[in-house]
Scaffold this motif. Structure first.
Motif, PDB file in Angstrom:
ATOM      1  N   ALA A 134      46.700  20.753  52.313  1.00  0.00           N
ATOM      2  CA  ALA A 134      45.973  21.369  51.195  1.00  0.00           C
ATOM      3  C   ALA A 134      46.903  21.853  50.095  1.00  0.00           C
ATOM      4  CB  ALA A 134      45.121  22.531  51.708  1.00  0.00           C
ATOM      5  N   HIS A 135      48.201  21.611  50.260  1.00  0.00           N
ATOM      6  CA  HIS A 135      49.206  21.994  49.259  1.00  0.00           C
ATOM      7  C   HIS A 135      49.121  23.491  48.938  1.00  0.00           C
ATOM      8  CE1 HIS A 135      49.941  17.720  48.746  1.00  0.00           C
ATOM      9  NE2 HIS A 135      48.654  17.539  48.498  1.00  0.00           N
ATOM     10  N   VAL A 136      49.073  24.276  49.974  1.00  0.00           N
ATOM     11  CA  VAL A 136      49.032  25.731  49.814  1.00  0.00           C
ATOM     12  C   VAL A 136      50.429  26.226  49.449  1.00  0.00           C
ATOM     13  CG1 VAL A 136      48.675  27.928  50.997  1.00  0.00           C
ATOM     14  CG2 VAL A 136      47.113  26.011  51.416  1.00  0.00           C
ATOM     15  N   ALA A 137      50.505  26.990  48.354  1.00  0.00           N
ATOM     16  CA  ALA A 137      51.795  27.508  47.903  1.00  0.00           C
ATOM     17  C   ALA A 137      51.836  29.027  47.864  1.00  0.00           C
ATOM     18  CB  ALA A 137      52.128  26.955  46.516  1.00  0.00           C
ATOM     19  N   GLY A 138      50.681  29.665  48.001  1.00  0.00           N
ATOM     20  CA  GLY A 138      50.645  31.119  47.940  1.00  0.00           C
ATOM     21  C   GLY A 138      49.278  31.650  48.317  1.00  0.00           C
ATOM     22  N   VAL A 139      49.145  32.968  48.247  1.00  0.00           N
ATOM     23  CA  VAL A 139      47.918  33.638  48.673  1.00  0.00           C
ATOM     24  C   VAL A 139      46.716  33.174  47.860  1.00  0.00           C
ATOM     25  CG1 VAL A 139      46.766  35.871  48.892  1.00  0.00           C
ATOM     26  CG2 VAL A 139      49.179  35.666  49.493  1.00  0.00           C
ATOM     27  N   LYS A 140      46.882  33.001  46.565  1.00  0.00           N
ATOM     28  CA  LYS A 140      45.746  32.622  45.713  1.00  0.00           C
ATOM     29  C   LYS A 140      45.158  31.272  46.117  1.00  0.00           C
ATOM     30  CE  LYS A 140      47.079  35.371  41.676  1.00  0.00           C
ATOM     31  NZ  LYS A 140      45.976  36.331  41.855  1.00  0.00           N
ATOM     32  N   ASP A 141      45.985  30.399  46.666  1.00  0.00           N
ATOM     33  CA  ASP A 141      45.488  29.083  47.084  1.00  0.00           C
ATOM     34  C   ASP A 141      44.507  29.197  48.248  1.00  0.00           C
ATOM     35  OD1 ASP A 141      46.941  27.634  45.190  1.00  0.00           O
ATOM     36  OD2 ASP A 141      48.722  27.610  46.470  1.00  0.00           O
ATOM     37  N   LEU A 142      44.579  30.277  49.002  1.00  0.00           N
ATOM     38  CA  LEU A 142      43.673  30.454  50.137  1.00  0.00           C
ATOM     39  C   LEU A 142      42.240  30.673  49.678  1.00  0.00           C
ATOM     40  CD1 LEU A 142      45.864  32.779  52.403  1.00  0.00           C
ATOM     41  CD2 LEU A 142      45.733  30.273  52.395  1.00  0.00           C
ATOM     42  N   ALA A 143      42.062  31.054  48.421  1.00  0.00           N
ATOM     43  CA  ALA A 143      40.726  31.278  47.870  1.00  0.00           C
ATOM     44  C   ALA A 143      40.157  30.036  47.196  1.00  0.00           C
ATOM     45  CB  ALA A 143      40.767  32.434  46.868  1.00  0.00           C
ATOM     46  N   ARG A 144      40.938  28.957  47.138  1.00  0.00           N
ATOM     47  CA  ARG A 144      40.468  27.729  46.504  1.00  0.00           C
ATOM     48  C   ARG A 144      39.327  27.091  47.280  1.00  0.00           C
ATOM     49  NH1 ARG A 144      45.736  24.943  46.491  1.00  0.00           N
ATOM     50  NH2 ARG A 144      44.458  23.357  47.515  1.00  0.00           N
TER      51      ARG A 144
END
Length: 264
Positions: A134-144
């Motif tokens: 999912a190309h997660v790079a940080g906390v904000k990406d968890l809300a995508r």
């Protein structure tokens, strides 16, 4: 010489703990170690400990048995909230090590422990599968939208601490699954069943190549404190004190630090 066998219980195996506790406190040894004379320490020592402590405490259990020949350390690893409930309901254990002061306070308020001592702290980290689909790079990406996230249940310390991270970052994360403890979250990530999970830094380290860690900036990260206490109705009070002393000793702190725990 190989270290004596040690039983490890996971989750909320209260029934097994009840049976093992019947072993009592028989046995003694005249051996002397760096922790002092072990002449009064023997028998089974039952330790209830947060799931995130599994690797470090298993190591310490081996050391304890080597230092006190004839002893047998039995662990029950699981969510601190569930273990605290077992203790307050009378499950026979000698030591309780929690990943949260809140759960330890519940045990103290119930009269099952009196003098807990902080021995470590832990921070959160994002765990993703090694290929990070999912190309997660940080906390904000968890809300995508579309990012599948696993978290601990809200009453469990790893869930409560993750919620603090989200508050600090100003994001709302809706998990696809809420697990009973941090090891269950880690398993979901390592098996590729979710795109990310929020766990402790120590769990990412313990998982090795099974997951990839995404650091959380200090400005938004959150930590939890780990207290330990011997229990008032410990079946083996001498063993309980000796194990607690080992955790709090310089040697015990070195083991915890090697696994990524910070000072309390």
């Amino acid at each position: 010489m190989n270290a004596p066998r040690r039983s490890v219980l996971t989750g909320l195996a209260a029934g097994a703990v009840l049976a093992l506790a019947a072993c009592g406190t028989s046995g003694s040894s005249s051996a002397t170690t760096a922790q002092g004379s072990s002449s009064s320490v023997g028998g089974t020592v039952t330790v209830f400990a947060a799931a995130s402590l599994k690797e470090a405490f298993t190591n310490l259990g081996t050391r304890f048995e080597e230092q006190h020949p004839g002893t047998h350390v039995v662990f029950s690893f699981g969510p601190s909230s569930g273990l605290a409930q077992q203790v307050t309901q009378g499950a026979p254990a000698d030591v309780f090590a929690s990943a949260s002061t809140k759960n330890m306070d519940q045990v103290v308020q119930a009269g099952a422990a009196t003098t807990p001592t902080p021995f470590a702290s832990n921070q959160m980290e994002i765990a993703v599968p090694p290929d990070n689909p999912a190309h997660v790079a940080g906390v904000k990406d968890l809300a995508r939208s579309g990012v599948k996230v696993a978290l601990c249940q809200a009453q469990v310390p790893c869930g409560a601490t993750a919620a603090k991270v989200f508050d600090n970052a100003g994001v709302t994360v809706t998990p696809v699954t809420e697990e009973v403890d941090v090891k269950s979250v880690l398993a979901k990530v390592s098996l590729g069943e979710v795109d990310a999970g929020v766990v402790y830094v120590t769990d990412v380290r313990a998982a090795g190549s099974k997951v990839k860690g995404i650091l959380i900036p200090a400005a938004v990260n959150a930590s939890t404190s780990y207290p330990i206490a011997t229990l008032v109705k410990a079946p083996n009070p001498a063993g309980a004190k000796a194990f607690t002393d080992l955790v709090l000793s310089a040697a015990g702190q070195q083991v915890l630090a090697a696994d990524g725990f910070a000072k309390p």
